[in-house]
Design a protein around this motif. Structure first.
Motif, mmCIF file in Angstrom:
data_model
loop_
_atom_site.group_PDB
_atom_site.id
_atom_site.type_symbol
_atom_site.label_atom_id
_atom_site.label_comp_id
_atom_site.label_asym_id
_atom_site.label_seq_id
_atom_site.Cartn_x
_atom_site.Cartn_y
_atom_site.Cartn_z
ATOM 1 N N PHE A 1 37.908 35.937 -21.000
ATOM 2 C CA PHE A 1 36.558 36.437 -21.237
ATOM 3 C C PHE A 1 36.620 37.940 -21.387
ATOM 4 C CE2 PHE A 1 32.154 37.004 -21.135
ATOM 5 C CZ PHE A 1 31.844 37.996 -20.256
ATOM 6 N N SER B 1 34.274 41.027 -21.726
ATOM 7 C CA SER B 1 32.885 41.458 -21.611
ATOM 8 C C SER B 1 32.543 42.582 -22.569
ATOM 9 C CB SER B 1 32.601 41.920 -20.172
ATOM 10 O OG SER B 1 33.435 43.015 -19.846
ATOM 11 N N ARG C 1 29.198 36.700 -16.424
ATOM 12 C CA ARG C 1 29.414 36.010 -17.693
ATOM 13 C C ARG C 1 28.098 35.569 -18.334
ATOM 14 N NH1 ARG C 1 34.388 31.954 -17.952
ATOM 15 N NH2 ARG C 1 35.379 33.991 -17.797
#
Length: 359
Positions: free
Chosen positions: A6, A8, A169
């Protein structure tokens, strides 16, 4: 805990906005969708409820497939069987007949270990963010419950760290401000993001979102759709997205497929750009013509589909032939009222209409 990367800081647009989408990419939508084998599939799934008035075929034989990183949007009027279909897909209710397949295996034939893996991989986001969260549990307790139950974290410290990551998230930042809050201390949009974080905690392959934005304000709705679109792109999560709002379907599933349901059956299914911009089934045309147009000039010139009747047939007393023929503006006597049309390929999509498939 979570093995999918992930970033960001990504700036890639999560969703191809319908008005500005690249027209040259539209023809490849179906090819990309069909390239991956389905993670979740319904084959001839039926759900019949017994009532004092007789049997009610809420879902009357549905075939659907959800693939990694793709969106299948199920649309239709209230009461057409969308939620019942979603509940069968999540194994929250067992189909009367037909089957639900996870990676090619019938869910009803799975052993305990396989069923547990299915439960983790297929997550459900409910419509009502007020009712789907336990009011006496904090955000930390809600999001981390699955992590602790399935022993995906070693201790409380790791569970708290994982919960912070999940809240970030779904754009609940700073996450520390939300950890110890209760549902009544948050807005509807924040509650729904907590529900999304809870689903993501299981590292799912498929998320079933049942009208998950319908109770939110429009601005919050778009923000949540963007978040879900980003998660779809970054994590490769497939979506079965349930909605009655064609504008939402067009926005979120532009690079996926739309399946239009009427009285428990799919009557049209295809790539979203084709279904929205060039609807073929008369019921789909009626749905799209009913969407409000904010531009007065466009509204005056918009084509209106006039149905023969506004009354929806009773599920306990369905008409012979096509279920839609009592309302259909292109009804052909002796044909539409005699034989039920099968769902078959025509005009680059699947259609259930005698008249349109012969064109």
């Amino acid at each position: 805990m979570i093995d999918r990367t992930f970033d960001s800081t990504t700036s890639r647009a999560p969703i191809d906005g319908p008005p500005g989408a690249d027209p040259s990419a539209r023809g490849a939508v179906e090819d990309r969708i069909r390239a991956e084998p389905p993670v979740l599939a319904l084959k001839g799934a039926r759900q019949i409820f017994k009532t004092p008035r007789g049997e009610v075929p809420a879902v009357a034989g549905v075939d659907l497939e959800v693939r990694p990183g793709e969106v299948l949007c199920l649309v239709g009027e209230s009461g057409c069987g969308k939620t019942t279909t979603a509940r069968m897909a999540a194994a929250l209710s067992e189909p009367t007949s037909g089957s639900v397949l996870y990676r090619g295996k019938d869910v009803s034939e799975m052993d305990r270990k396989e069923r547990a893996a299915f439960r983790r991989s297929v997550q459900y986001i409910h419509q009502d963010p007020y009712a789907s969260l336990n009011p006496v549990r904090t955000v930390y307790s809600t999001v981390s419950a699955g992590l602790r139950r399935h022993k995906l974290v070693k201790d409380a410290k790791e569970a708290r760290r994982a919960t912070i990551e999940l809240l970030e998230r779904v754009d609940l930042t700073p996450a520390e401000d939300y950890l110890d809050k209760y549902p009544h201390q948050m807005s509807g949009g924040q509650r729904q993001r907590v529900a999304v974080a809870r689903a993501l905690a299981m590292n799912p392959e498929v998320i079933i979102a049942d009208e998950s934005t319908s109770m939110l304000d429009v601005s919050i709705r778009v923000s949540l759709l963007n978040t879900l679109g980003r998660l779809r792109d970054e994590l490769g999560v497939g979506f079965l997205f349930i909605t009655h709002d064609l504008a939402v379907a067009k926005y979120f599933a532009w690079r996926g497929e739309i399946a239009v349901m009427y009285l428990g059956k799919v009557v049209e299914q295809g790539a979203t750009p084709k279904v929205v911009n060039d609807p073929r089934h008369p019921y789909t045309k009626a749905l799209i013509s009913a969407v409000c147009e904010p531009d007065p000039d466009l509204a005056r010139n918009k084509e209106r589909v006039r149905l023969r009747s506004a009354d929806i047939p009773d599920l306990t007393d369905l008409p012979p032939g096509c279920d839609f023929h009592p309302r259909c503006p292109i009804y052909v006597e002796g044909d539409c009222d005699a034989v039920r049309p099968p769902l078959e390929r025509a005009h680059d999509r699947s259609l259930a209409c005698h008249v349109v498939t012969r064109e």
